[in-house]
Design a protein around this motif. Structure first.
Motif, PDB file in Angstrom:
ATOM      1  N   VAL A  46       0.831  -1.208   0.000  1.00  0.00           N
ATOM      2  CA  VAL A  46       0.000   0.000   0.000  1.00  0.00           C
ATOM      3  C   VAL A  46       0.865   1.257   0.000  1.00  0.00           C
ATOM      4  CG1 VAL A  46      -1.724   1.291   1.321  1.00  0.00           C
ATOM      5  CG2 VAL A  46      -1.928  -1.193   1.108  1.00  0.00           C
ATOM      6  N   GLY A  47       1.969   1.242   0.751  1.00  0.00           N
ATOM      7  CA  GLY A  47       2.856   2.404   0.758  1.00  0.00           C
ATOM      8  C   GLY A  47       3.486   2.675  -0.591  1.00  0.00           C
ATOM      9  N   TRP A  49       2.236   1.813  -3.472  1.00  0.00           N
ATOM     10  CA  TRP A  49       1.190   2.277  -4.395  1.00  0.00           C
ATOM     11  C   TRP A  49       0.847   3.744  -4.159  1.00  0.00           C
ATOM     12  CZ3 TRP A  49      -3.674   4.021  -2.887  1.00  0.00           C
ATOM     13  CH2 TRP A  49      -4.533   4.360  -3.936  1.00  0.00           C
ATOM     14  N   ILE A  50       0.794   4.184  -2.891  1.00  0.00           N
ATOM     15  CA  ILE A  50       0.443   5.583  -2.605  1.00  0.00           C
ATOM     16  C   ILE A  50       1.462   6.526  -3.234  1.00  0.00           C
ATOM     17  CG2 ILE A  50       0.271   7.282  -0.744  1.00  0.00           C
ATOM     18  CD1 ILE A  50      -0.997   5.150   0.996  1.00  0.00           C
ATOM     19  N   VAL A  51       2.748   6.210  -3.076  1.00  0.00           N
ATOM     20  CA  VAL A  51       3.782   7.068  -3.667  1.00  0.00           C
ATOM     21  C   VAL A  51       3.673   7.061  -5.192  1.00  0.00           C
ATOM     22  CG1 VAL A  51       6.263   7.440  -3.887  1.00  0.00           C
ATOM     23  CG2 VAL A  51       5.298   6.699  -1.694  1.00  0.00           C
ATOM     24  N   PHE A  53       1.023   6.455  -6.997  1.00  0.00           N
ATOM     25  CA  PHE A  53      -0.212   7.112  -7.424  1.00  0.00           C
ATOM     26  C   PHE A  53      -0.040   8.629  -7.407  1.00  0.00           C
ATOM     27  CE2 PHE A  53      -4.564   8.683  -6.741  1.00  0.00           C
ATOM     28  CZ  PHE A  53      -5.213   8.049  -7.788  1.00  0.00           C
ATOM     29  N   ILE A  54       0.644   9.165  -6.400  1.00  0.00           N
ATOM     30  CA  ILE A  54       0.865  10.613  -6.335  1.00  0.00           C
ATOM     31  C   ILE A  54       1.815  11.068  -7.447  1.00  0.00           C
ATOM     32  CG2 ILE A  54       1.815  12.464  -4.917  1.00  0.00           C
ATOM     33  CD1 ILE A  54       0.869  10.945  -2.455  1.00  0.00           C
ATOM     34  N   THR A  90      -3.534  -0.177  -9.168  1.00  0.00           N
ATOM     35  CA  THR A  90      -4.541   0.390  -8.273  1.00  0.00           C
ATOM     36  C   THR A  90      -5.644  -0.618  -7.979  1.00  0.00           C
ATOM     37  OG1 THR A  90      -4.084   2.615  -9.121  1.00  0.00           O
ATOM     38  CG2 THR A  90      -6.180   2.280  -7.982  1.00  0.00           C
ATOM     39  N   VAL A  93      -4.231  -3.298  -5.509  1.00  0.00           N
ATOM     40  CA  VAL A  93      -4.142  -2.833  -4.118  1.00  0.00           C
ATOM     41  C   VAL A  93      -5.532  -2.723  -3.505  1.00  0.00           C
ATOM     42  CG1 VAL A  93      -3.427  -0.901  -2.666  1.00  0.00           C
ATOM     43  CG2 VAL A  93      -1.952  -1.675  -4.534  1.00  0.00           C
TER      44      VAL A  93
END
Length: 347
Positions: A46-47, A49-51, A53-54, A90, A93
């Protein structure tokens, strides 16, 4: 029904996760710790993917490319590039997070499990970003202009980290604990070994017409005379139900009486032997019987989700034998499918 049974099953055929569905921790297995309901591997995914995605909202083009008005914008504005680069990870996740909060929700994507789908998603995305990097280096060698900027490099290494967390994770010491001690379930039917293909039997040849099947009217003058007599004969008055009365050469009617009349025919009863034999064959194919398996085996529903287990300590009622699959009924009325029918003892 007690409160424990009511909490275990909400209805016929509907499964809920209970304490019995989770394998107990043995002395050889260490308990798995994480962050809240998530394991360490899932938190890392998840970490990453967040980076990613941003960063995907920044422009993938370099300053030189944008200065020369070659192209610009992020992957979200460049056609369908976002589907494989960031859209597919996405979805993966999202399914990983949903699996923790809703165990009865989506468990497969086609014939792939959630972790298998995540491995495919991050691998495909990493290959797409690597293709952009390869193009960037090739164009830079020829023209000296870097068409892609830092976003492509960052996204590639992030997706590569996702590949490590999904594909290589079972081989790593800490991340591999997420895969140890999982309950064994039957494989999806699309993931099982293929069936052998048998040769189609040859089609039987059509029987040749024999000489006795043909009838030559030219070689039978008696048949021609009889046809002419019946075609020119007139029906006698009041004898519409009998054959036409033929006339002789002098024009007189010949005395003729039918061999059988309506009152002399005997009724013929239908023979139900063929119907009875077909019915007996179909009934024997679905005849229920008792079965005893040599070890504990899972009985699954139409989605290949285990709903109950049968073992060597009690006989199970088989409603139908479908060859490689048994239709089994539980004592509480639930019906499932037993795919492993090897070594079953029939009662």
């Amino acid at each position: 029904m007690t409160d424990e049974r009511a909490n275990e099953y909400t209805g016929a055929g509907e499964e809920r996760i209970t304490e019995q569905d989770v394998l107990p921790t043995t002395s050889d297995e260490r308990p798995q710790y994480g962050v809240g309901p998530f394991s360490i591997r899932e938190v890392a995914i998840v970490g990453v993917w967040i980076v990613a995605f941003i960063v995907s909202f920044f422009s993938v083009a370099s300053e030189q490319a944008m200065a020369q008005l070659l192209f610009g914008g992020s992957v979200w504005t460049n056609g369908l590039d976002w589907i494989l680069t960031i859209g597919l990870p996405t979805v993966a996740v999202f399914l990983i997070v949903l699996r923790r909060f809703s165990p009865d929700g989506i468990r497969r994507v086609g014939s792939l499990g959630i972790d298998q789908f995540a491995s495919v998603a991050f691998s495909v995305s990493a290959v797409v970003w690597l293709t952009l990097l390869w193009r960037n280096v090739a164009v830079s060698i020829e023209t000296g202009v870097w068409i892609y900027g830092w976003v492509v490099w960052v996204e590639f290494f992030l997706m590569l980290a996702g590949v490590v967390l999904t594909v290589v994770a079972p081989l790593l010491p800490i991340l591999g604990e997420d895969f140890a001690g999982r309950r064994e379930v039957p494989a999806h039917r699309n993931a099982r070994p293929i069936r052998p293909v048998s040769a189609r039997p040859p089609r039987p040849a059509a029987p040749a017409a024999s000489e006795t099947d043909t009838f030559d009217t030219d070689a039978s003058p008696a048949y021609a005379d009889q046809t002419a007599a019946y075609s020119t004969a007139a029906y006698a008055a009041g004898q519409s139900d009998t054959m036409p009365v033929a006339r002789t050469a002098s024009g007189e009617r010949e005395a003729w009486a039918p061999v059988q009349t309506r009152d002399t025919f005997e009724p013929v009863e239908a023979q139900p032997e063929a119907d009875e034999s077909a019915a007996s064959e179909s009934s024997s194919a679905v005849q229920a019987f008792w079965a005893l398996v040599p070890e504990d085996r899972d009985v699954v529903d139409e989605r290949d989700v285990p709903i109950f287990r049968i073992g060597p300590t009690a006989w199970a009622l088989v409603l139908e034998d479908r060859g490689e699959v048994f239709v089994v009924r539980h004592e509480d009325g639930r019906i499932g499918y037993l795919h492993d029918v090897t070594g079953v003892t029939r009662g």
